[in-house]
Design a protein around this motif. Structure first.
Motif, PDB file in Angstrom:
ATOM      1  N   ALA A 339       4.420  83.219  -7.771  1.00 12.48           N
ATOM      2  CA  ALA A 339       5.864  83.453  -7.793  1.00 12.48           C
ATOM      3  C   ALA A 339       6.637  82.148  -7.618  1.00 12.48           C
ATOM      4  N   THR A 340       6.079  81.205  -6.833  1.00 13.57           N
ATOM      5  CA  THR A 340       6.781  79.938  -6.591  1.00 13.57           C
ATOM      6  C   THR A 340       6.827  79.074  -7.840  1.00 13.57           C
ATOM      7  N   GLU A 341       6.006  79.406  -8.866  1.00 13.51           N
ATOM      8  CA  GLU A 341       5.983  78.636 -10.110  1.00 13.51           C
ATOM      9  C   GLU A 341       6.708  79.361 -11.237  1.00 13.51           C
ATOM     10  N   THR A 342       7.337  80.501 -10.936  1.00  9.57           N
ATOM     11  CA  THR A 342       7.965  81.334 -11.958  1.00  9.57           C
ATOM     12  C   THR A 342       9.472  81.363 -11.747  1.00  9.57           C
ATOM     13  N   TYR A 343      10.234  81.130 -12.817  1.00  8.42           N
ATOM     14  CA  TYR A 343      11.682  81.039 -12.710  1.00  8.42           C
ATOM     15  C   TYR A 343      12.341  82.011 -13.667  1.00  8.42           C
ATOM     16  N   ALA A 344      13.413  82.616 -13.213  1.00  8.03           N
ATOM     17  CA  ALA A 344      14.214  83.528 -14.043  1.00  8.03           C
ATOM     18  C   ALA A 344      15.664  83.117 -13.958  1.00  8.03           C
ATOM     19  N   TYR A 345      16.386  83.288 -15.065  1.00  6.78           N
ATOM     20  CA  TYR A 345      17.804  82.931 -15.123  1.00  6.78           C
ATOM     21  C   TYR A 345      18.478  83.809 -16.156  1.00  6.78           C
ATOM     22  N   PRO A 346      19.785  84.007 -16.031  1.00 11.46           N
ATOM     23  CA  PRO A 346      20.490  84.935 -16.926  1.00 11.46           C
ATOM     24  C   PRO A 346      20.345  84.554 -18.401  1.00 11.46           C
ATOM     25  N   ALA A 347      20.200  85.567 -19.242  1.00 17.17           N
ATOM     26  CA  ALA A 347      20.086  85.337 -20.691  1.00 17.17           C
ATOM     27  C   ALA A 347      21.455  85.118 -21.294  1.00 17.17           C
TER      28      ALA A 347
END
Length: 347
Positions: A339-347
């Motif tokens: 999880a610490t290597e996974t990033y999410a951001y608004p589309a």
């Protein structure tokens, strides 16, 4: 702002429509796949390709209404286009001479510029006797000798071998740092763009799809092309209360999404962050999926594993890990990302 351009070029089955703003002293790189419209945009700013509509203002002056030869622009082309029958000195002196300077003054200016790019001893040498890196520096000196307010660079390092490219890239960065006008660089090489540019503009199919600082673009790619460019796995996903779902895989991410944390997002992670297992590892089912190895290739010091499954992904592992796990094309594996290597951001 030194440069403000709205460029519209229409051709059969292709339309370029981009808007660019470049400040004095700023380097903006145009990135994109082949056929995206990068060079067309550059040539339109130079007046070498007619615009169907739009405008080009430089220091408040309308360039699009000026003859090409009167525009205060310097251009370095991909193949440099040095005059083969002229010495390095006379190639550089050509621009000032065309601007009305005397032969003596033009050659004096050219000599100063050859000294600045470290080629004084090659003043009398013709292009065919210059190395690729030397020819690139002569072309740069020729472009800057006319004291342009706008410098246009079309793949200026593409013709160089890897070793020469490393040296010349560093030299070019230093010269651009000293240039007080606006610079637009066209390149398909992400390293050239990241090292040389202050701001990236990504063009696909004639339109801008993303722009920002190199760090912003690298951290938050918005298209598959940009993700490949910066070496990330990227997916369109949906955020919900339980996490972020892409292709049926539920991801936990490093940073919380801004409220409301629901709806379309992008999720991204580096291939080097993907761990592979022969059997299902113990622990949480999040950030974990079953995949089939579609192919394998050397990638620097590692091996790039191409995975198919609910999501397609690249995984970079060491040759030792390939041997230890007995990895081969067609084999089923489990893939996981922290999880610490996974990033999410608004589309």
């Amino acid at each position: 702002m030194t440069l403000h351009a709205r460029l519209i070029v229409e051709r059969p089955r292709f339309r370029l429509d981009v808007e660019l703003t470049v400040a004095a002293g700023q380097v903006v790189a145009l990135l994109g796949p082949n056929g995206a419209g990068k060079t067309t945009a550059l040539r339109a700013m130079a007046g070498l390709t007619p615009i169907t509509d739009g405008r080009v203002y430089l220091d408040g002056r309308p360039l699009h209404t000026m003859p090409v030869e009167q525009r205060p622009i310097g251009v370095v082309f991909q193949d440099y286009l040095l005059f083969p029958h002229l010495s390095a000195l006379d190639n550089v002196a050509f621009g000032p001479r065309c601007q009305g300077a005397s032969k003596r003054e033009s050659r004096r200016t050219a000599g100063e510029w050859l000294e600045r790019v470290g080629l004084s001893e090659y003043a009398g040498v013709r292009p065919r006797r210059l190395s690729g890196g030397q020819a690139q520096r002569v072309a740069l000196a020729r472009a800057l000798a006319v004291h342009p307010r706008l410098l246009l660079l079309d793949e200026p390092l593409a013709a160089l071998d890897a070793h020469t490219r490393l040296t010349v890239r560093s030299q070019l960065r230093a010269h651009l740092a000293d240039f007080d006008g606006a610079t637009v660089l066209v390149t398909h090489d992400p390293l050239d763009a990241m090292v040389l540019a202050d701001h990236l503009v990504v063009i696909e199919e004639g339109a801008i799809v993303q722009q920002g600082t190199p760090a912003q673009v690298a951290r938050r790619p918005r298209t598959d092309y940009v993700a490949r460019l910066v070496g990330l796995n990227l997916y369109r996903a949906t955020a919900h209360a339980e996490g972020v779902t892409a292709g049926g895989v539920v991801f936990s991410v490093a940073e919380p999404l801004p409220e409301p944390a629901t709806g379309p997002v992008f999720v991204a992670f580096r291939p080097s962050a993907v761990a592979l297992y022969r059997s299902r590892p113990d622990g949480t089912p999040r950030n974990l999926w079953r995949a089939v190895i579609d192919g394998m290739e050397r990638h620097g010091d590692n091996v790039r594993i191409h995975l198919n499954g609910p999501i397609a992904a690249g995984a970079d592992v060491t040759p030792a890990a390939v041997a230890d796990l007995g990895l081969a094309a067609g084999q089923e594996v489990w893939a996981a990302v922290k999880a610490t290597e996974t990033y999410a951001y608004p589309a």
